[in-house]
Design a protein around this motif. Structure first.
Motif, short mmCIF file in Angstrom:
data_model
loop_
_atom_site.label_atom_id
_atom_site.label_comp_id
_atom_site.label_asym_id
_atom_site.label_seq_id
_atom_site.Cartn_x
_atom_site.Cartn_y
_atom_site.Cartn_z
N ASP A 173 -12.72 -86.02 82.45
CA ASP A 173 -13.47 -86.72 83.43
C ASP A 173 -14.62 -86.08 84.41
O ASP A 173 -14.76 -86.36 85.38
CB ASP A 173 -12.15 -87.49 84.61
CG ASP A 173 -11.45 -88.40 84.00
OD1 ASP A 173 -11.67 -88.94 82.61
OD2 ASP A 173 -10.22 -88.48 84.29
N GLY A 191 -18.40 -101.06 83.32
CA GLY A 191 -18.48 -101.36 84.57
C GLY A 191 -19.59 -102.14 85.20
O GLY A 191 -19.71 -102.29 86.45
N ARG A 200 -15.51 -90.65 88.80
CA ARG A 200 -14.11 -90.88 88.51
C ARG A 200 -13.35 -91.68 88.97
O ARG A 200 -13.28 -92.04 90.34
CB ARG A 200 -13.58 -89.46 88.80
CG ARG A 200 -13.99 -88.24 87.80
CD ARG A 200 -13.42 -86.86 87.99
NE ARG A 200 -13.74 -86.45 89.36
CZ ARG A 200 -12.94 -85.39 89.80
NH1 ARG A 200 -11.97 -84.80 89.13
NH2 ARG A 200 -13.28 -84.98 91.08
N LYS A 201 -12.35 -92.42 88.33
CA LYS A 201 -11.41 -93.66 88.89
C LYS A 201 -10.41 -92.90 89.35
O LYS A 201 -9.79 -92.07 88.74
CB LYS A 201 -11.34 -94.56 88.00
CG LYS A 201 -12.42 -95.40 87.58
CD LYS A 201 -11.99 -96.52 86.81
CE LYS A 201 -10.98 -96.32 85.55
NZ LYS A 201 -10.84 -97.36 84.91
N ASP A 260 -4.01 -94.73 89.89
CA ASP A 260 -3.24 -95.59 90.61
C ASP A 260 -1.90 -95.30 90.98
O ASP A 260 -1.21 -95.72 91.97
CB ASP A 260 -2.97 -96.83 89.49
CG ASP A 260 -4.49 -97.59 89.65
OD1 ASP A 260 -5.19 -97.49 90.61
OD2 ASP A 260 -4.78 -98.26 88.57
N TYR A 274 -7.25 -88.05 89.76
CA TYR A 274 -8.14 -88.95 88.99
C TYR A 274 -7.70 -89.49 87.51
O TYR A 274 -7.11 -88.55 86.93
CB TYR A 274 -9.54 -88.60 89.08
CG TYR A 274 -10.36 -88.36 90.43
CD1 TYR A 274 -10.90 -89.32 91.22
CD2 TYR A 274 -10.22 -87.03 90.81
CE1 TYR A 274 -11.46 -89.18 92.19
CE2 TYR A 274 -10.89 -87.05 92.01
CZ TYR A 274 -11.39 -88.02 93.08
OH TYR A 274 -12.03 -87.63 94.23
N ARG A 297 -13.17 -92.61 83.98
CA ARG A 297 -14.13 -92.99 84.73
C ARG A 297 -14.91 -94.01 84.45
O ARG A 297 -14.63 -94.96 83.42
CB ARG A 297 -15.35 -91.81 84.35
CG ARG A 297 -15.02 -90.40 84.60
CD ARG A 297 -15.87 -89.30 84.34
NE ARG A 297 -16.15 -89.15 82.78
CZ ARG A 297 -17.10 -88.22 82.39
NH1 ARG A 297 -18.06 -87.63 83.24
NH2 ARG A 297 -17.20 -88.11 81.02
N LYS A 298 -15.68 -94.46 85.38
CA LYS A 298 -16.37 -95.88 85.53
C LYS A 298 -17.76 -95.85 85.86
O LYS A 298 -18.43 -94.95 86.54
CB LYS A 298 -15.83 -96.79 86.65
CG LYS A 298 -16.07 -98.19 86.91
CD LYS A 298 -15.48 -98.84 87.78
CE LYS A 298 -15.98 -100.32 88.06
NZ LYS A 298 -15.49 -101.09 86.95
N LEU A 329 -17.09 -99.68 95.48
CA LEU A 329 -16.07 -99.18 94.60
C LEU A 329 -14.98 -98.21 95.68
O LEU A 329 -14.03 -98.21 95.30
CB LEU A 329 -16.58 -97.91 93.67
CG LEU A 329 -17.37 -98.54 92.34
CD1 LEU A 329 -17.58 -97.55 91.37
CD2 LEU A 329 -16.36 -99.53 91.64
N THR A 372 -11.30 -98.15 94.27
CA THR A 372 -11.56 -97.60 92.70
C THR A 372 -11.87 -95.90 92.68
O THR A 372 -11.38 -95.38 91.73
CB THR A 372 -12.79 -98.40 91.74
OG1 THR A 372 -12.39 -99.80 92.02
CG2 THR A 372 -12.72 -97.87 90.53
N THR A 373 -12.45 -95.73 93.64
CA THR A 373 -12.89 -94.29 93.68
C THR A 373 -12.88 -93.54 95.11
O THR A 373 -12.69 -94.38 96.15
CB THR A 373 -14.30 -94.01 92.95
OG1 THR A 373 -14.41 -92.63 92.75
CG2 THR A 373 -15.57 -94.32 93.94
N GLU A 384 -16.54 -88.76 95.40
CA GLU A 384 -17.30 -88.95 94.06
C GLU A 384 -18.66 -89.57 94.20
O GLU A 384 -19.25 -89.38 93.38
CB GLU A 384 -16.04 -89.85 93.44
CG GLU A 384 -15.36 -89.09 92.63
CD GLU A 384 -15.83 -88.26 91.46
OE1 GLU A 384 -16.24 -88.83 90.54
OE2 GLU A 384 -15.71 -86.89 91.73
#
Length: 472
Positions: free
Chosen positions: A129, A211, A365-366, A369, A409, A412-413, A455, A460-461, A465
Motif C-alpha cells: 500500500d 475512487g 491508504r484506506k 475496518d 491500513y 488504497r483509494k 475521506l 476512509t483514511t 495520509e
C-alpha cells in the motif's frame, strides 16, 4: 450446508475441508460440500488452471464460483489464520526461493520487492500500500547466490556488478501469470535489486471501482467519449495514473475500435489492444512511436507519459487529425497541466482546441475496518494554515491488527480532481490567464484538498495520509 454471508462465518465441518495454507495460497473458501463435489469461491481469473490444480491437490471433484476480492478477504480473515512470514524471518537459498517470495508478495498485495545489502546484514522489503515493510533477513554469505539466481532468470549479466542493469522475468505459478521487472543497482556493499510485480490480470480494472464520485465518473466518461482530443492524467510517481489509464482503455475497448499504446513498461496485458514496449536505446521513444501510430489507422492512442515538447506536439497533432489521445503528465493539479504544457513550448491556442479533460489524482491508504479507532479532532494535527471545517468533529486513527499486517491500513483509494475544458475555459487558456479559482468554486469542481477532507470525514483514511494535500 450453506454459509451465512451476513456473519462471514463458515460452519466448522465445512471450514476443515481445506487448510488455512490452501485457503490463502489459492485464494479459496469452501461454500458447500455435496456428493457431486466441493464448491469453492475464489476471486481468481484463471479459473481453468486453478480448477485443474485443486482437483489434484484436494483429490475430489471441485466446482468453482467467482466472487469479489473484498468478500473473499472478509471470509478469509474471519475463518482462517494466515501463516504469513514474520518480519525479520530468515530467508535461505533454496531452488524455489523466488517462487515462495513472489507468492508471499502476491498474498500481501505487494507491488515491489527490494533486496538490499549492507555491511553486516542483508534484508528483503515489500512495498505494501505504498509503504516499505521489512519481511526477511538474508545471511551475508547467501546474498550473492540469491542475487545471481535472480539475475540469471532476468537474463542479466552476472559478471557485471559495476553498472546498473534492467531485465524481465515471466512467471506462471498456481494459475497466476505475471511479469517481473528487475532493476539492479551497484551500491557500497553489493548489488541492490528491485523486483516490480506487473500483473497480467486486468480483471480488477474497472473505472467504477477506482475512487471516482458519481459526478466525477460521469464527467470523466463524457470526456473520453469524444472521438478526438486529449485526456491528460496528472500526479506524482506512484499516484495510480497508469491504473486509471488501463481502466479507461478497458472501458473503451471493443471490436470496432483500433487502440494503440506505447508504454514503459507494459504493466497489464489487455486483449484486443495493440501494446508497444518503449525501447529508447534503439530509438523507439514516445515521439517516434506516436508518429508511426498515425500511419496505423488508430481510433484511440495511449502514450505512457508526455515527457518533452516533441511528444506533446505529436499528441496535439494526433488529436487535431481526429484521434482520441490518452496520456499522463507530472503536475500537482488539473489546472497546472495547462501551464506545464505552455512551459514546454506548446502554443496555448492548440492546448485550448485539443485538451478535452484534465485530471489530477493521488492515492491514499484506506483504514483497516477491523481495527481503526475513532478520536476527537485536534487542530494541531492539521497544517498551520489549514482551516478545519466546522462540521469535522471526529476522525479515525490507524491502529494495526493481524488483518492489515499491523499497518493500520488495507488497500488504497484514488482521489480525483476532474476539470473538463469547456468553451468558457478556452478563453483564459488562449490568453495565458492561469488563475481560475473563482471558476472552480462557481462550477463546484471538487479539488484534491476537498475530496481528501471528505475521506477523513467519512472514516476512509487518516489525516496523516492526506496531510500533504492540505498544505496546498
Amino acid at each position: 450446508m450453506n454459509m451465512q454471508p451476513e456473519t462471514y462465518n463458515i460452519p466448522p465441518n465445512l471450514q476443515q475441508k481445506i487448510t488455512a495454507e490452501q485457503a490463502f495460497h489459492y485464494r479459496i473458501i469452501p461454500v458447500k460440500d455435496t456428493k457431486s463435489g466441493i464448491t469453492l469461491k475464489t476471486d481468481s481469473n484463471a479459473l481453468k488452471n486453478l480448477l485443474a490444480e485443486l482437483q489434484i491437490v484436494l483429490d475430489t471433484p471441485v466446482i468453482l464460483e467467482k466472487c469479489d476480492s473484498e468478500e473473499l478477504r472478509k471470509y478469509l480473515s474471519t475463518n482462517y489464520r494466515q501463516a504469513r512470514p514474520k518480519a525479520n524471518a530468515q530467508l535461505h537459498y533454496t531452488s524455489d526461493f523466488l517462487e515462495k517470495i513472489l507468492i508471499d508478495a502476491k498474498q500481501l498485495g505487494s507491488s515491489d520487492i527490494h533486496f538490499e545489502p549492507y555491511e553486516k546484514r542483508c534484508r528483503v522489503r515489500f512495498r505494501l500500500d505504498g509503504k516499505l515493510i521489512e519481511q526477511f533477513n538474508i545471511p551475508l554469505e547467501e546474498y550473492p547466490t540469491i542475487i545471481n539466481k535472480i539475475k540469471i532468470k532476468a537474463d542479466l549479466d552476472i559478471a557485471e556488478k559495476r553498472l546498473p542493469q534492467d531485465g524481465r522475468i515471466s512467471v506462471n505459478t498456481h494459475g497466476n501469470e505475471f511479469d517481473i521487472r528487475v532493476s539492479s543497482l551497484p551500491t557500497l556493499h553489493g548489488e541492490k535489486l528491485v523486483l516490480r510485480i506487473l500483473s497480467k490480470d486486468s480483471g480488477a480494472l474497472d473505472l467504477g471501482a477506482l475512487g471516482f464520485t458519481e459526478k466525477e465518473l460521469n464527467q470523466y466518461k463524457e470526456g473520453i467519449r469524444n472521438p478526438n482530443g486529449i485526456v491528460l492524467i496528472s500526479g506524482p510517481t506512484g499516484s495510480g495514473k497508469t491504473t486509471t489509464l488501463y481502466a479507461t482503455l478497458k472501458h473503451l475497448n471493443n471490436d470496432q475500435t483500433n487502440i494503440l499504446t506505447v508504454e514503459d513498461p507494459i504493466e497489464y496485458t489487455l486483449e484486443g489492444i495493440n501494446q508497444v514496449q518503449l525501447k529508447e536505446n534503439i530509438g523507439l521513444d514516445f515521439a517516434s512511436t506516436l508518429r508511426t501510430f498515425l500511419r496505423q489507422d488508430p481510433d484511440i492512442v495511449m502514450v505512457g507519459e508526455i515527457r518533452d515538447v516533441k511528444t506533446a506536439n505529436m499528441a496535439i497533432r494526433a488529436a487535431l487529425t481526429g484521434h482520441l489521445v490518452l496520456s499522463t503528465i507530472h503536475t500537482n493539479s488539473a489546472w497546472a497541466t495547462v501551464s506545464r504544457l505552455i512551459d514546454m513550448g506548446v502554443p496555448s491556442f492548440l492546448i485550448a482546441s485539443t485538451l478535452n479533460l484534465s485530471v489530477a489524482q493521488r492515492l491514499v491508504r484506506k483504514l483497516c475496518d477491523d481495527c481503526k479507532k475513532e478520536s476527537k479532532i485536534d487542530p494541531m494535527l492539521f497544517p498551520e494554515n489549514f482551516m478545519v471545517p466546522k462540521d469535522l468533529k471526529m476522525h479515525f486513527e490507524a491502529i494495526g491488527c493481524n488483518t492489515c499486517h499491523h499497518t493500520g491500513y488495507q488497500g488504497r483509494k484514488a482521489i480525483y480532481e476532474i476539470l473538463p475544458i469547456t468553451r468558457e475555459l478556452m478563453v483564459p487558456i488562449k490568453e495565458n490567464h492561469l488563475e481560475i479559482n473563482d471558476y472552480q468554486i462557481e462550477k463546484q469542481i471538487g479539488s484534491l484538498k476537498n475530496n481528501a477532507i471528505q475521506l477523513v470525514r467519512d472514516g476512509t483514511t487518516t489525516i496523516d495520509e492526506v496531510y500533504s494535500l492540505l498544505t496546498n
